[in-house]
Design a protein around this motif. Structure first.
Motif, PDB file in Angstrom:
ATOM      1  N   GLY A 111     -27.087  50.111  13.777  1.00 49.18           N
ATOM      2  CA  GLY A 111     -27.193  50.150  12.320  1.00 49.18           C
ATOM      3  C   GLY A 111     -25.871  50.385  11.603  1.00 49.18           C
ATOM      4  O   GLY A 111     -25.859  50.638  10.391  1.00 49.18           O
ATOM      5  N   PHE A 112     -24.780  50.266  12.330  1.00 45.19           N
ATOM      6  CA  PHE A 112     -23.466  50.570  11.764  1.00 45.19           C
ATOM      7  C   PHE A 112     -23.204  49.817  10.459  1.00 45.19           C
ATOM      8  O   PHE A 112     -22.794  50.396   9.455  1.00 45.19           O
ATOM      9  N   ASP A 113     -23.448  48.501  10.472  1.00 46.03           N
ATOM     10  CA  ASP A 113     -23.168  47.684   9.280  1.00 46.03           C
ATOM     11  C   ASP A 113     -24.087  48.025   8.109  1.00 46.03           C
ATOM     12  O   ASP A 113     -23.715  47.844   6.948  1.00 46.03           O
ATOM     13  N   VAL A 114     -25.301  48.496   8.426  1.00 44.16           N
ATOM     14  CA  VAL A 114     -26.229  48.880   7.356  1.00 44.16           C
ATOM     15  C   VAL A 114     -25.702  50.126   6.658  1.00 44.16           C
ATOM     16  O   VAL A 114     -25.633  50.188   5.435  1.00 44.16           O
ATOM     17  N   ARG A 115     -25.320  51.106   7.454  1.00 42.46           N
ATOM     18  CA  ARG A 115     -24.755  52.333   6.881  1.00 42.46           C
ATOM     19  C   ARG A 115     -23.499  52.035   6.069  1.00 42.46           C
ATOM     20  O   ARG A 115     -23.241  52.661   5.045  1.00 42.46           O
ATOM     21  N   ALA A 116     -22.689  51.076   6.567  1.00 39.19           N
ATOM     22  CA  ALA A 116     -21.416  50.754   5.895  1.00 39.19           C
ATOM     23  C   ALA A 116     -21.631  49.835   4.691  1.00 39.19           C
ATOM     24  O   ALA A 116     -20.668  49.427   4.055  1.00 39.19           O
ATOM     25  N   ARG A 117     -22.892  49.522   4.379  1.00 37.45           N
ATOM     26  CA  ARG A 117     -23.236  48.674   3.234  1.00 37.45           C
ATOM     27  C   ARG A 117     -22.544  47.312   3.307  1.00 37.45           C
ATOM     28  O   ARG A 117     -22.097  46.769   2.295  1.00 37.45           O
ATOM     29  N   LYS A 118     -22.483  46.759   4.525  1.00 31.99           N
ATOM     30  CA  LYS A 118     -21.866  45.445   4.681  1.00 31.99           C
ATOM     31  C   LYS A 118     -22.757  44.358   4.092  1.00 31.99           C
ATOM     32  O   LYS A 118     -23.978  44.551   3.960  1.00 31.99           O
ATOM     33  N   GLY A 119     -22.127  43.235   3.767  1.00 34.04           N
ATOM     34  CA  GLY A 119     -22.882  42.085   3.286  1.00 34.04           C
ATOM     35  C   GLY A 119     -22.929  41.008   4.355  1.00 34.04           C
ATOM     36  O   GLY A 119     -22.698  39.834   4.060  1.00 34.04           O
ATOM     37  N   THR A 120     -23.242  41.409   5.598  1.00 34.81           N
ATOM     38  CA  THR A 120     -23.299  40.434   6.691  1.00 34.81           C
ATOM     39  C   THR A 120     -24.566  39.597   6.566  1.00 34.81           C
ATOM     40  O   THR A 120     -25.466  39.914   5.777  1.00 34.81           O
ATOM     41  N   LEU A 121     -24.645  38.542   7.392  1.00 33.71           N
ATOM     42  CA  LEU A 121     -25.724  37.562   7.234  1.00 33.71           C
ATOM     43  C   LEU A 121     -27.128  38.166   7.330  1.00 33.71           C
ATOM     44  O   LEU A 121     -27.930  37.973   6.409  1.00 33.71           O
ATOM     45  N   PRO A 122     -27.474  38.910   8.389  1.00 32.79           N
ATOM     46  CA  PRO A 122     -28.865  39.413   8.449  1.00 32.79           C
ATOM     47  C   PRO A 122     -29.171  40.381   7.311  1.00 32.79           C
ATOM     48  O   PRO A 122     -30.296  40.371   6.780  1.00 32.79           O
ATOM     49  N   ILE A 123     -28.188  41.166   6.942  1.00 32.56           N
ATOM     50  CA  ILE A 123     -28.412  42.133   5.863  1.00 32.56           C
ATOM     51  C   ILE A 123     -28.666  41.404   4.547  1.00 32.56           C
ATOM     52  O   ILE A 123     -29.570  41.758   3.780  1.00 32.56           O
ATOM     53  N   VAL A 124     -27.910  40.344   4.293  1.00 30.45           N
ATOM     54  CA  VAL A 124     -28.066  39.600   3.043  1.00 30.45           C
ATOM     55  C   VAL A 124     -29.394  38.839   3.028  1.00 30.45           C
ATOM     56  O   VAL A 124     -30.053  38.757   1.985  1.00 30.45           O
TER      57      VAL A 124
END
Lengths: 347, 347
Positions: B240-253
């Motif tokens: 969940g690193f990218d979720v916590r970091a509020r990234k705008g990566t493909l799956p999150i977007v």
């Protein structure tokens, strides 16, 4: 103080091409650069332009003339050195944690460290792209010079940081830092025009040497400001800034290397985790006692003198503008005590 | 998992020239690079070499072969892309505040941000200098490609940071970020060899397109790891690193753009200043419900498929190694649940 004509002319000469070049940046990067350059505020609104004095671009244009060429051919080089200079400012501010430059908050404070780092790298890269828009041998030679310059600047910047952890930095080491970090870019600015017009190697070397001398003078002057300078001459930095930051600049190192109690006391103060205002005043007095101010002032003056001697071998019409720019490295107008310019203490 | 032969061979091919190039760095910069590359420890003692898998250098060498040239001529390009990749790693870690890479503390944690920033810039600059050691038209064309690539990467990196402040990032915007930040360097790696041997423009373009597809797959795979991955597959990053970091990566977007309560809940969670472990688990489940995992996995697979189709037009002896490297972008081995590899969930 009005800028010398040669600076205003240089700014006017490079501005159209520089503006066109910056159009290539993405909007997210552009806003950081426009703010840093002093052209727009945080919200992207145009402000009265302050920012760079265009000393390095002016030197690049004069360099082409000194080699008998057309200054217009040096415009990509002038823009490249201006971009390199601002790349260095942007990352220096991040690395040193500086909050003010040119009387404004620094870009990393406003936009964050990451944005400032990326914008700085994009600016450096753009300068290199402009040089390589044509692949002529002169352009390639100019880019080679730029890459050598960036290499030297990073060596100097790295030494600068390393010195902050040491109290035994020698004067020779500090001079290497000065030459690498600052004189290298001035050498590049002063020779890149000649390179771009295909000037004779002897002229390129002479101009480079002139630039190296001017660069040492500029840094020595800046080092004096870093210890004794008051805002607004320092762009907002408080007096003794470099002492608090444990820098290994020339006057500080002259102090640290002093024999007897002066050097010993200075080294003890430097090892303190935090300096009180009294500690800072005492440190500055000790550096003066060790001759740090006089030594650094002499270095700046002698470097300017040597630069002025070198230009005698160049075409006469170039003497006056080059001399004007070299003289900006003179430390005589630096105010080292409240209300007293250094020049008033005699030379 | 043993590295494919093509990677080991590439590493062996470039290592002598790469080692010689790094000798040019100052000792202060060198220690940061040697540590970052996984060759030495903090105190400069040699360690068992881990570090880079040399995927990009291998692609650069194959690129020369694909254009009918001698891979040896592509060595400067292979080194340049390896240095660019590590420049990006070094500054990404500073900008993202990442503490671990390749199971070790990141360079900025060990040496400080400033040292890491300078060392990264020195590495990028060195790669460019190596290309320009000869000023042949092919070398100049390769450097032009490198400068374009760095430009694109910085656009992508800047978007990456900008997205952290937004909850309305579109899938198209995230794809632009992916292409700019990651696919650009893979495009460069896959075409620079052909450029250096003076290959036909059509081959250079085809290889570039192949690289772009591979790059999208690599980033999509990495984006999956950034949400669902467990150490050690993530190099030490928690799930969940990218979720916590509020990234705008493909799956999150894909998740943020979802309609109904799924998207709304995700956007609400994203706006929380701090996510609890439960919030994180819930966010990940919502992204899955929105189809973020399936969408991103399909993108990676389709991109690899397209890359494999493109290489059919290249000489046959190059198919197998290029296919092996492209397949590294497949997401099927990514473990998305404790003890369950994604591939076991069927395709």
């Amino acid at each position: 103080m009005a800028a010398p004509n040669v600076l205003t002319e240089a700014k006017n000469t490079i501005m159209p091409a520089m503006t066109a070049a910056l159009e290539r940046l993405s909007p997210e990067i552009r806003r950081v650069i426009d703010y840093h350059m002093g052209w727009r505020d945080v919200d992207g609104r145009p402000v009265e332009r302050r920012g760079s004095k265009s000393i390095r671009p002016a030197l690049a244009l004069l360099s082409a003339q000194a080699a008998g060429g057309d200054p217009q051919e040096a415009v990509p080089g002038a823009i490249a050195v201006e971009f390199i200079n601002n790349w260095a400012f942007l990352i220096d501010d991040v690395m040193d944690g500086d909050s003010f430059r040119r009387q404004r908050e620094t870009a990393w404070v406003v936009f964050g460290e990451g944005q400032a780092i990326c914008a700085s790298a994009a600016l450096l890269n753009l300068g290199q792209q402009i040089l390589l828009e044509s692949a002529s041998p002169n352009r390639v030679a100019a880019l080679t010079l730029v890459l050598q310059t960036v290499e030297r600047m990073l060596v100097g910047q790295t030494l600068d940081m390393t010195f902050e952890e040491r109290s035994d930095v020698s004067i020779d080491e500090s001079l290497v830092m000065t030459r690498s970090k600052t004189a290298s870019l001035m050498r590049c600015a002063c020779s890149i025009g000649a390179v771009l017009v295909g000037g004779p190697p002897a002229t390129i070397d002479l101009l480079g040497e002139f630039g190296e001398c001017v660069g040492v003078a500029f840094q020595a002057r800046d080092d004096i400001l870093g210890v004794w300078g008051f805002p607004p001459q320092t762009g907002g930095r408080p007096r003794g800034f470099d002492v608090r930051a444990r820098k290994g600049t020339l006057p500080i190192v002259v102090g640290l290397q002093a024999g007897g109690t002066v050097g010993a006391e200075l080294r003890t103060l430097r090892d303190k985790p935090e300096l009180t205002d009294d500690d800072l005043d005492h440190s500055i007095r000790l550096i003066e006692q060790a001759g740090g101010l006089a030594w650094t002032r002499d270095l700046a003056r002698n470097s300017v003198d040597r630069a002025l001697k070198l230009i005698r071998e160049l075409p006469e019409e170039i003497h006056s503008p080059l001399a004007t720019l070299a003289a900006l490295g003179q430390p005589d107008d630096v105010q080292t005590e409240p209300g007293h310019a250094a020049s008033s203490t005699g030379r």
